[in-house]
Design a protein around this motif. Structure first.
Motif: not given
Ligand SMILES: *[C@@H]1O[C@H](CO)[C@@H](O)[C@H](O)[C@H]1NC(C)=O
Ligand SMILES: *[C@@H]1O[C@H](CO)[C@@H](O)[C@H](O)[C@H]1NC(C)=O
Length: 801
Positions: A401-426
């Motif tokens: 559940e969301l509650d604006r009174e608790r947090a009115s904004e979220y910064n959601i960071t989505i991180t994707c990384s590949d399985e290479g060695v070394p792995s790269l991500s963005s």
């Protein structure tokens, strides 16, 4: 030679004619010395004796004598070596002539000796060796003239034939010339190949026809000149190589090799790349000379996974070969996963259901294999999670559940990384606003309010402010304050106070009078601007604070316009004799009703004092005869308010032994003779009037009080007692009764206080205030203010005389 010589003798012709006889012999050349040429004696028919006697001898014109005559034996012998070739050179018939001369008688005979050839010369070549330079590209049929051999012998002993060995490439061809000689030619019958044999040696043999046969030889040395008859040849038709992407420029990927069996420039190979399409030539180059294929561009697996390089090898003669070089590009993990936001919402309502999709993203990684396998996750501590719908598609959904009174904004960071060695991500950060829903009512800062206002305020004065907060946002948090209607003392509360809808400031609508109303309460509702609106309410209690707006009121002695109250002091009175007690009240409360009594003026200040607190007037010295009968004291009653208010009362004290004496003394003193004369009359009259007035008064008061009491029972409640003091001589007759919350004094005055009898109290109650002047001796302060406050409900009966 001997064998040859024998048969040749048969060729000797015998022609003996005297004088003309001619003998011909035929002998082969090169007979040894002494060999017999022929039996000349026999052939000429001469006997030996004749020869001897005739001194036969050989006659010749030439100096050379090849033959000698043996007279004893009668034979011709070879005297010198006979070389036919020297004697006759090429002449086929070779003969020499001489005569045999005899004397006694003189006679001569011609002898011809024919020399026959023998094969004593071999064919010879002028040179032992001749050289030719022949291009391998020479076509068949080409002729090369050879030198002839020479043979001194003639005839069949001369050169009969030539032979050439080996016969691989060339054949011999003879031409018979007009002069009978043969020209020898060498004809190319099979092409030469320098690459097989660069130098060819042939042997030319010339043979004659003699028995035994003789021969001569000559070397023919042929240098085969190179012709560009061979193309370069790659060692493989197709080469394979791999290159790692992003290899630095200059990296050698592969080396191709071609060979050309030709010689010199015909065999000098130059490598080149022949691709015309695509960008192969921008990516690779081949070293012209070594065949090293190296990188010159940026190898990017993601752009091209393999290259087909067409290579050409060419020699200087322009012959070429080609091959393919297939270069596979090996992937390295050089590409970050790419996050593409397909759609996103920037705002989501705080009452959104769980699993509401917020954002859809698409992931791409250009690398392949493990390098291109991508996993995504979100930042922790956010109520969102990633769900993968299929490869490379993710949706971000709410997971709680969301509650604006608790947090009115979220910064959601989505991180994707590949399985290479070394792995790269963005990663990508989404900012999501939570939109407000009116889910919070306004909340007052306090559960109840209490405020006070000093009475006699100006209408419109702001009393204080109520404040409610709403955790929602914007319109949903815009709080309006509403006064809830309720009656106060029978009138709507709105006639007392008003509330500013915006600010919550509470204003007094009217001027309050503490003596009328001491407090009241009402409710204020706070309502937000949501739809539907939410509200809450709070109780506000307003206390009205007293102000010193009422002066003390003197109850006793009663002050009327023309009448005078006398107090008696017997001359025998002791020091400290209680003359009377000034009773005053103040309808204000607290300090404002805290009264103090002082003697303001007195006929004789040394005689009386006033109790500062209780208003008791006592003598302070023994009364003497010299003291005048009439003593006038002015007592000032002050309250303790700021500023203080006061009242004065004049007490007339008669110093006498008896009341009549006092009265007469007073009368003497009195200026008014009529008063004196008609005193009795007036007293009687006053008594009657007072009695009448009293009854009337009681009736009126009772009815009024009943009415008021009923009203106040309904409308009005107060906990604060008002009376600070009981007048002296008040007695609590009932003790356990109750004193009403609000004590209203009703003062009845008569023109003559001594004849008046005023009973006052609360209508509807049994309280009677009785004041008895005869009990002055026992007059005391009954109770302190505090004790009265403790028992506010005690009924009190006071009788006043
Ligand atoms: C989100 O990021 C923005 C910009 O970086 C920042 O101003 C804001 O405070 C962040 N919000 C939260 C809830 O962290
Ligand atoms: C005032 O609030 C109370 C609860 O705090 C509630 O029970 C009552 O109904 C409210 N009164 C009005 C008039 O809204």
């Amino acid at each position: 030679m001997n064998r040859l010589a024998g048969p040749l003798l048969f060729f000797s012709l015998l022609c003996v004619n005297s004088g003309l006889a001619q003998v011909t012999y035929s002998i082969p050349e090169e007979m040894p010395k002494g060999s017999s040429v022929g039996n000349i004696a026999q052939d000429l028919g001469l006997d030996i004796k004749r020869l001897i006697s005739g001194r036969a001898r050989i006659y010749t014109r030439s100096s050379d004598e090849y033959v000698e005559l043996n007279r004893e034996r009668g034979v011709l012998l070879v005297k010198d070596r006979i070389d036919r070739e020297a004697l006759c050179t090429e002449t086929l018939l070779c003969a020499f002539h001489f005569q045999i001369i005899l004397e006694n008688p003189m006679e001569f005979y011609s002898v011809t000796v024919e020399i026959t050839d023998i094969n004593d010369n071999a064919p010879t070549f002028e040179k032992n060796e001749i050289a030719f330079k022949i291009s391998e590209s020479t076509i068949t049929g080409a002729k090369f003239v050879l030198e002839r051999a020479e043979d001194l012998d003639v005839g069949s002993n001369g050169i009969q034939n030539y032979e050439l060995k080996p016969k691989d490439n060339f054949a011999l061809k003879m031409h018979h010339n007009a002069d009978g000689n043969k020209n020898v030619e060498m004809v190319l019958q099979k092409p030469l190949d320098r690459e097989k044999r660069e130098d060819i040696s042939l042997v030319l043999t010339a043979v004659d026809g003699g028995q035994p046969q003789m021969s001569g030889t000559m070397m023919i040395v042929i240098t085969v000149l190179d012709a560009n008859d061979n193309a370069p040849v790659f060692t493989q038709h197709a080469y394979k190589a791999t290159v790692t992407e992003n290899s630095p420029k200059g990296t050698v990927v592969a080396t191709v090799t071609a060979s050309d069996v030709d010689h010199g420039s015909n065999g000098k190979i130059t490598y080149s790349i022949t691709n015309t399409l695509g960008n192969v030539r921008k990516m690779f180059e081949v070293n012209k000379e070594t065949g090293d294929v190296s990188v010159i561009g940026n190898i990017d697996f993601e752009k091209s996974r393999h290259y087909e390089v067409n290579l050409r090898a060419s020699d200087d003669g322009g012959l070429t070969d080609s091959c393919k070089l297939i270069i596979d590009v090996r992937d390295i993990n050089d590409n970050k996963p790419e996050i593409n936001i397909m759609s996103k919402s920037n705002v989501i309502s705080e009452n959104a259901d769980v699993s509401t999709v917020v954002t859809m993203i698409n992931i791409e990684d250009l690398d392949s294999g493990e390098n291109g396998k991508v996993n995504c996750f979100t930042s922790e501590n956010v109520p969102f999670s990633l769900k993968t719908t299929s490869d490379s598609f993710y949706s971000l959904v709410t997971d709680s559940e969301l509650d604006r009174e608790r947090a009115s904004e979220y910064n959601i960071t989505i991180t994707c990384s590949d399985e290479g060695v070394p792995s790269l991500s963005s990663s990508v950060t989404l900012t999501l606003q939570i939109s407000d829903v009116n889910d919070n009512p306004p909340v007052f800062e306090r559960s109840s309010y209490e405020a006070s206002i000093v009475e006699n305020n100006t209408p419109g004065l702001s009393i204080f402010t109520v404040k409610a907060r709403d955790a929602d946002w914007n319109q949903n948090a815009r709080v309006s304050y509403i006064l809830e209607d309720s009656p106060v003392n029978g009138v709507p509360v709105s006639s007392y106070v008003s509330v500013s809808a915006d600010s919550g400031v509470i204003h007094a609508v009217r001027s309050f009078d503490y003596e009328q109303i001491k407090d009241f309460h009402f409710r204020v509702k706070a309502q937000d601007g949501g739809s539907p609106p939410l509200s809450s309410n709070v109780t506000v209690k307003v206390l009205i604070q007293d102000q010193n707006d009422n002066p003390p009121q003197v109850l006793y002695p009663v002050q009327t316009g023309g009448s005078v109250v006398y107090e008696m002091v017997p001359r025998s009175a002791d020091v400290g004799y209680l003359v009377t007690k000034v009773v005053a009240v103040d309808v204000d409360s607290g300090q404002n009703a805290w009264l103090s009594y002082k003697l303001q003026r007195a006929t004789d200040r040394a005689l009386f004092e006033v109790g500062l607190q209780n208003g008791e007037i006592r003598t302070i010295r023994q009364v003497s005869d010299k003291d005048p009968v009439k003593q006038i004291l002015t007592v000032i009653v002050e309250d303790n308010g700021q500023p203080s208010r006061s009242a004065t009362v004049t007490v007339t004290v008669g110093v006498a032994d008896s009341f009549p004496e006092a009265l007469s003394e007073m009368s003497d003193f009195a200026q008014d003779k009529e008063y004196d004369d008609n005193l009795t009359f007036y007293l009687v009259l006053a008594l009657a009037v007072v009695s009448f007035l009293f009854i009337t008064c009681v009736v009126v008061i009772i009815s009024v009080k009943i009415y008021r009491w009923r009203q106040s029972r309904v409308l009005y409640h107060s906990n604060l007692p008002v009376i600070p003091y009981y007048p002296p001589r008040y007695s609590d007759t009932l003790g356990t009764g109750t004193l009403q919350h609000v004590y209203n004094y009703e003062v009845c005055r008569t023109t003559d206080s001594r004849k008046s009898d005023c009973k006052f109290g609360r209508a509807g109650s049994q309280n009677v205030l009785i004041m008895d002047p005869s009990s002055t001796g026992t007059m005391q302060r009954l109770q302190s203010e505090k004790s009265i406050l403790d028992e506010p409900d005690s009924p009190v009966e006071v009788r006043l005389f």
